[in-house]
Design a protein around this motif. Structure first.
Motif, PDB file in Angstrom:
ATOM      1  N   VAL A  16       0.852  -1.201   0.000  1.00  0.00           N
ATOM      2  CA  VAL A  16       0.000   0.000   0.000  1.00  0.00           C
ATOM      3  C   VAL A  16       0.894   1.260   0.000  1.00  0.00           C
ATOM      4  CG1 VAL A  16      -2.252   0.837   0.768  1.00  0.00           C
ATOM      5  CG2 VAL A  16      -1.553  -1.475   1.352  1.00  0.00           C
ATOM      6  N   THR A  35     -15.475  10.829   4.021  1.00  0.00           N
ATOM      7  CA  THR A  35     -14.303  10.791   4.910  1.00  0.00           C
ATOM      8  C   THR A  35     -13.071  10.199   4.208  1.00  0.00           C
ATOM      9  OG1 THR A  35     -14.761   8.612   5.856  1.00  0.00           O
ATOM     10  CG2 THR A  35     -15.824  10.479   6.922  1.00  0.00           C
ATOM     11  N   LEU A  52      -9.472  12.232  -0.132  1.00  0.00           N
ATOM     12  CA  LEU A  52      -8.063  12.155   0.276  1.00  0.00           C
ATOM     13  C   LEU A  52      -7.097  11.677  -0.811  1.00  0.00           C
ATOM     14  CD1 LEU A  52      -8.587  10.439   3.769  1.00  0.00           C
ATOM     15  CD2 LEU A  52      -8.382  12.880   3.293  1.00  0.00           C
ATOM     16  N   PHE A  53      -7.602  10.933  -1.788  1.00  0.00           N
ATOM     17  CA  PHE A  53      -6.687  10.183  -2.658  1.00  0.00           C
ATOM     18  C   PHE A  53      -6.664  10.690  -4.098  1.00  0.00           C
ATOM     19  CE2 PHE A  53      -7.758   7.493   0.894  1.00  0.00           C
ATOM     20  CZ  PHE A  53      -6.537   6.926   1.240  1.00  0.00           C
ATOM     21  N   MET A  76     -11.453   3.221   5.692  1.00  0.00           N
ATOM     22  CA  MET A  76     -10.381   3.694   6.580  1.00  0.00           C
ATOM     23  C   MET A  76     -10.951   4.284   7.856  1.00  0.00           C
ATOM     24  SD  MET A  76      -7.259   6.368   5.894  1.00  0.00           S
ATOM     25  CE  MET A  76      -8.265   7.802   5.643  1.00  0.00           C
ATOM     26  N   GLY A  90      -9.828   6.869   9.848  1.00  0.00           N
ATOM     27  CA  GLY A  90      -8.854   7.958   9.717  1.00  0.00           C
ATOM     28  C   GLY A  90      -8.128   8.297  11.007  1.00  0.00           C
ATOM     29  N   PRO A  91      -8.846   8.532  12.114  1.00  0.00           N
ATOM     30  CA  PRO A  91      -8.149   8.889  13.353  1.00  0.00           C
ATOM     31  C   PRO A  91      -7.197   7.781  13.838  1.00  0.00           C
ATOM     32  CG  PRO A  91     -10.445   9.566  13.465  1.00  0.00           C
ATOM     33  CD  PRO A  91     -10.296   8.766  12.203  1.00  0.00           C
ATOM     34  N   VAL A 120      -5.613   5.564  11.934  1.00  0.00           N
ATOM     35  CA  VAL A 120      -4.452   5.581  11.033  1.00  0.00           C
ATOM     36  C   VAL A 120      -3.531   6.741  11.407  1.00  0.00           C
ATOM     37  CG1 VAL A 120      -3.716   5.962   8.639  1.00  0.00           C
ATOM     38  CG2 VAL A 120      -5.650   4.457   9.111  1.00  0.00           C
ATOM     39  N   PHE A 121      -4.132   7.888  11.642  1.00  0.00           N
ATOM     40  CA  PHE A 121      -3.372   9.095  11.989  1.00  0.00           C
ATOM     41  C   PHE A 121      -2.476   8.829  13.206  1.00  0.00           C
ATOM     42  CE2 PHE A 121      -2.386  13.261  13.420  1.00  0.00           C
ATOM     43  CZ  PHE A 121      -2.583  14.141  12.360  1.00  0.00           C
ATOM     44  N   ASN A 165      -1.136  13.386   4.513  1.00  0.00           N
ATOM     45  CA  ASN A 165      -1.804  14.427   5.275  1.00  0.00           C
ATOM     46  C   ASN A 165      -0.733  15.375   5.794  1.00  0.00           C
ATOM     47  OD1 ASN A 165      -2.859  15.821   7.589  1.00  0.00           O
ATOM     48  ND2 ASN A 165      -4.577  14.399   7.564  1.00  0.00           N
ATOM     49  N   ARG A 205      -0.666  17.323   8.194  1.00  0.00           N
ATOM     50  CA  ARG A 205      -0.499  17.360   9.657  1.00  0.00           C
ATOM     51  C   ARG A 205       0.399  16.210  10.135  1.00  0.00           C
ATOM     52  NH1 ARG A 205      -5.727  17.110  12.520  1.00  0.00           N
ATOM     53  NH2 ARG A 205      -6.440  15.910  10.755  1.00  0.00           N
ATOM     54  N   VAL A 257       4.193   4.906   4.992  1.00  0.00           N
ATOM     55  CA  VAL A 257       3.322   4.304   6.001  1.00  0.00           C
ATOM     56  C   VAL A 257       1.977   4.040   5.337  1.00  0.00           C
ATOM     57  CG1 VAL A 257       2.544   6.559   6.887  1.00  0.00           C
ATOM     58  CG2 VAL A 257       2.387   4.550   8.344  1.00  0.00           C
ATOM     59  N   GLY A 305      -1.521   0.921   4.651  1.00  0.00           N
ATOM     60  CA  GLY A 305      -2.354  -0.233   4.980  1.00  0.00           C
ATOM     61  C   GLY A 305      -1.513  -1.471   5.261  1.00  0.00           C
TER      62      GLY A 305
HETATM   63  N1  ACO Z   1     -15.959  17.106   4.629  1.00  0.00           N
HETATM   64  C1  ACO Z   1     -16.585  17.647   5.711  1.00  0.00           C
HETATM   65  N2  ACO Z   1     -16.686  17.025   6.894  1.00  0.00           N
HETATM   66  C2  ACO Z   1     -16.111  15.808   6.998  1.00  0.00           C
HETATM   67  C3  ACO Z   1     -15.457  15.187   5.927  1.00  0.00           C
HETATM   68  C4  ACO Z   1     -15.391  15.877   4.694  1.00  0.00           C
HETATM   69  N3  ACO Z   1     -14.759  15.382   3.601  1.00  0.00           N
HETATM   70  N4  ACO Z   1     -14.972  13.986   6.334  1.00  0.00           N
HETATM   71  C5  ACO Z   1     -15.333  13.861   7.639  1.00  0.00           C
HETATM   72  N5  ACO Z   1     -16.019  14.943   8.035  1.00  0.00           N
HETATM   73  C6  ACO Z   1     -16.573  15.210   9.344  1.00  0.00           C
HETATM   74  C7  ACO Z   1     -16.816  13.954  10.144  1.00  0.00           C
HETATM   75  O1  ACO Z   1     -18.049  13.375   9.793  1.00  0.00           O
HETATM   76  C8  ACO Z   1     -16.801  14.477  11.558  1.00  0.00           C
HETATM   77  O2  ACO Z   1     -18.047  15.082  11.820  1.00  0.00           O
HETATM   78  P1  ACO Z   1     -18.727  14.925  13.294  1.00  0.00           P
HETATM   79  O3  ACO Z   1     -17.746  15.573  14.225  1.00  0.00           O
HETATM   80  O4  ACO Z   1     -19.989  15.639  13.121  1.00  0.00           O
HETATM   81  O5  ACO Z   1     -18.849  13.451  13.490  1.00  0.00           O
HETATM   82  C9  ACO Z   1     -15.752  15.587  11.516  1.00  0.00           C
HETATM   83  O6  ACO Z   1     -15.607  15.939  10.103  1.00  0.00           O
HETATM   84  C10 ACO Z   1     -14.403  15.181  12.059  1.00  0.00           C
HETATM   85  O7  ACO Z   1     -14.066  13.886  11.531  1.00  0.00           O
HETATM   86  P2  ACO Z   1     -12.739  13.147  11.934  1.00  0.00           P
HETATM   87  O8  ACO Z   1     -12.618  11.847  11.190  1.00  0.00           O
HETATM   88  O9  ACO Z   1     -12.584  13.123  13.423  1.00  0.00           O
HETATM   89  O10 ACO Z   1     -11.673  14.181  11.346  1.00  0.00           O
HETATM   90  P3  ACO Z   1     -10.120  14.201  11.500  1.00  0.00           P
HETATM   91  O11 ACO Z   1      -9.686  15.503  12.027  1.00  0.00           O
HETATM   92  O12 ACO Z   1      -9.604  12.952  12.162  1.00  0.00           O
HETATM   93  O13 ACO Z   1      -9.636  14.152   9.990  1.00  0.00           O
HETATM   94  C11 ACO Z   1      -8.775  12.616   8.387  1.00  0.00           C
HETATM   95  C12 ACO Z   1      -9.988  13.054   9.185  1.00  0.00           C
HETATM   96  C13 ACO Z   1      -8.357  13.756   7.472  1.00  0.00           C
HETATM   97  C14 ACO Z   1      -9.147  11.410   7.558  1.00  0.00           C
HETATM   98  C15 ACO Z   1      -7.628  12.274   9.361  1.00  0.00           C
HETATM   99  O14 ACO Z   1      -8.074  11.399  10.344  1.00  0.00           O
HETATM  100  C16 ACO Z   1      -6.456  11.668   8.667  1.00  0.00           C
HETATM  101  O15 ACO Z   1      -5.799  12.301   7.856  1.00  0.00           O
HETATM  102  N6  ACO Z   1      -6.116  10.415   9.002  1.00  0.00           N
HETATM  103  C17 ACO Z   1      -4.998   9.747   8.411  1.00  0.00           C
HETATM  104  C18 ACO Z   1      -5.346   9.379   7.027  1.00  0.00           C
HETATM  105  C19 ACO Z   1      -4.202   8.854   6.288  1.00  0.00           C
HETATM  106  O16 ACO Z   1      -3.103   9.279   6.490  1.00  0.00           O
HETATM  107  N7  ACO Z   1      -4.508   7.920   5.422  1.00  0.00           N
HETATM  108  C20 ACO Z   1      -3.587   7.396   4.528  1.00  0.00           C
HETATM  109  C21 ACO Z   1      -2.683   6.389   5.119  1.00  0.00           C
HETATM  110  S1  ACO Z   1      -1.759   5.755   3.893  1.00  0.00           S
HETATM  111  C22 ACO Z   1      -2.480   4.457   3.077  1.00  0.00           C
HETATM  112  O17 ACO Z   1      -2.041   3.362   3.266  1.00  0.00           O
HETATM  113  C23 ACO Z   1      -3.643   4.649   2.151  1.00  0.00           C
END
Ligand code: ACO
Length: 329
Positions: free
Chosen positions: A122, A163, A167-168, A219, A221-222, A224-225, A259, A261, A316, A318
């Motif tokens: 991944v 959610t 991202l991709f 995913m 997300g939190p 994974v983060f 991301n 952050r 980093v 899946g």
């Molecule tokens: N637009 C608007 N609101 C959204 C969206 C969106 N696209 N997506 C989620 N929300 C909402 C949620 O529903 C939630 O609402 P609620 O509070 O009413 O329930 C709120 O935003 C916060 O959601 P969280 O998931 O807590 O947001 P977070 O700050 O954690 O950010 C994110 C989400 C960006 C996915 C983050 O967790 C992240 O980047 N995680 C790591 C992801 C990553 O790195 N993935 C790739 C790994 S590599 C691979 O192998 C693919």
């Protein structure tokens, strides 16, 4: 080891390719609104740093993106496909179940005979593939390898899940890695922990002519983060220790572009200033195995990364999988 076995491998050239269709956050928000889903440029930028991504047209496969990136890398290395004696493609969105995307790429390059295989780790895929190619070169099994990360993640996105689908993106990056008596790759380390396989997966599979299970990306997300920020610091420190170097020796950190952050947090922990971090997630989104070679090639072509710079590449993703490579460019 005989006298002709090289001590190191080094990157002789880089290349990358993005499909032409650029999709901004506003474009995506308008598309999701038609499905009754709300998102915005402000939310996506604030949470991820992403402003746009590229999506391939439906008839374009990972091997097509890989071909463009490979030709650019071969040109930059001053060689041709006929000089290559190993092809490794890192991808989680292969053209088909089999044969491998690497053999399809080999055929598109018009060369035949050298070993060609895919690596599936991944978003850590490129770091895995580079480490495998380095090992094969250092044992004398290959002298000039084409190492590619190529993805069409748009194919496995669930556009009813805001959610994840924001991202991709799609794209490809490639390097030519060649035998060298000077570094080169200095140290690397790979890890996996299958206990976390559920937090980031695409669980569907083909069985009896049908797709069983969900074939779209899922995913937490939190979760994974949280895992990502911990392992990225640990593996960077471990690779530096192996190489006998300090974080202050790093000229540029090229983290997996998932991301902003996560990248900023890793840089802060390693006490690296923001200008030492290569960031392309704003324009590419997360292109999984393609993100590191895409970021590397962008920075090389813009003149930011120069020959002699020390680079830390970190992946980093899946699995959960992670790893890092320290190299003198
Ligand atoms: N637009 C608007 N609101 C959204 C969206 C969106 N696209 N997506 C989620 N929300 C909402 C949620 O529903 C939630 O609402 P609620 O509070 O009413 O329930 C709120 O935003 C916060 O959601 P969280 O998931 O807590 O947001 P977070 O700050 O954690 O950010 C994110 C989400 C960006 C996915 C983050 O967790 C992240 O980047 N995680 C790591 C992801 C990553 O790195 N993935 C790739 C790994 S590599 C691979 O192998 C693919």
């Amino acid at each position: 080891m005989n006298s002709s076995t090289p001590r190191y491998s080094r990157i002789a050239g880089t290349g990358s390719y993005l499909p032409p269709r650029r999709v901004t956050n506003d474009d995506l928000a308008a598309q999701l609104a038609q499905r009754g889903l709300e998102t915005s440029d402000a939310w996506i930028v604030e949470r991820t740093g992403i402003r746009a991504r590229h999506f391939a047209e439906p008839e374009v496969a990972a091997s097509d993106l890989a071909l463009h990136a490979s030709l650019a890398a071969l040109q930059s290395a001053g060689c041709t496909a006929a000089d290559i004696d190993l092809i490794i493609v890192a991808t989680s969105t292969p053209d088909m179940v089999f044969p491998s995307t690497a053999t399809i790429l080999q055929n598109k390059l018009g060369v035949h005979g050298c070993p060609a295989f895919d690596v599936q780790a991944v978003c850590s895929g490129f770091v895995y593939a580079l480490t495998v190619a380095d090992s094969m070169i250092r044992t004398g099994a290959a002298r000039k390898a084409l190492v590619v990360g190529s993805e069409v993640f748009s194919r496995i996105l669930d556009f009813n899940d805001r959610t994840t689908c924001v991202l991709f993106g799609d794209g490809a990056g490639a390097v030519v890695l060649e035998a060298s008596n000077e570094p080169g790759l200095v140290a690397s380390e790979l890890h996996a922990d299958g206990r976390h396989l559920d937090i980031l997966c695409t669980p569907g599979h083909v069985s009896g002519g049908a797709i069983l299970g969900d074939p779209l990306l899922k995913m937490d997300g939190p979760a994974v983060f949280k895992l990502a920020v911990g392992v990225l610091e640990d593996v960077a420190r471990s690779v530096l220790a192996k190489a006998g170097r300090e974080a202050s020796d790093i000229d540029f950190l090229i983290p997996h572009q998932a991301n902003i952050r996560i990248m900023q947090s890793t840089a802060r922990k390693l006490k690296l200033s923001a200008d030492k971090v290569i960031v392309t997630v704003d324009e590419h989104g997360n292109t999984s195995a393609a993100s590191i070679p895409l970021a590397l090639d962008s920075a090389v072509r813009s003149g930011r990364i120069r020959r002699g710079d020390t680079l830390m590449l970190e992946g980093v993703g899946g699995g959960f999988t992670w790893g890092a490579v320290l190299l003198d460019f």
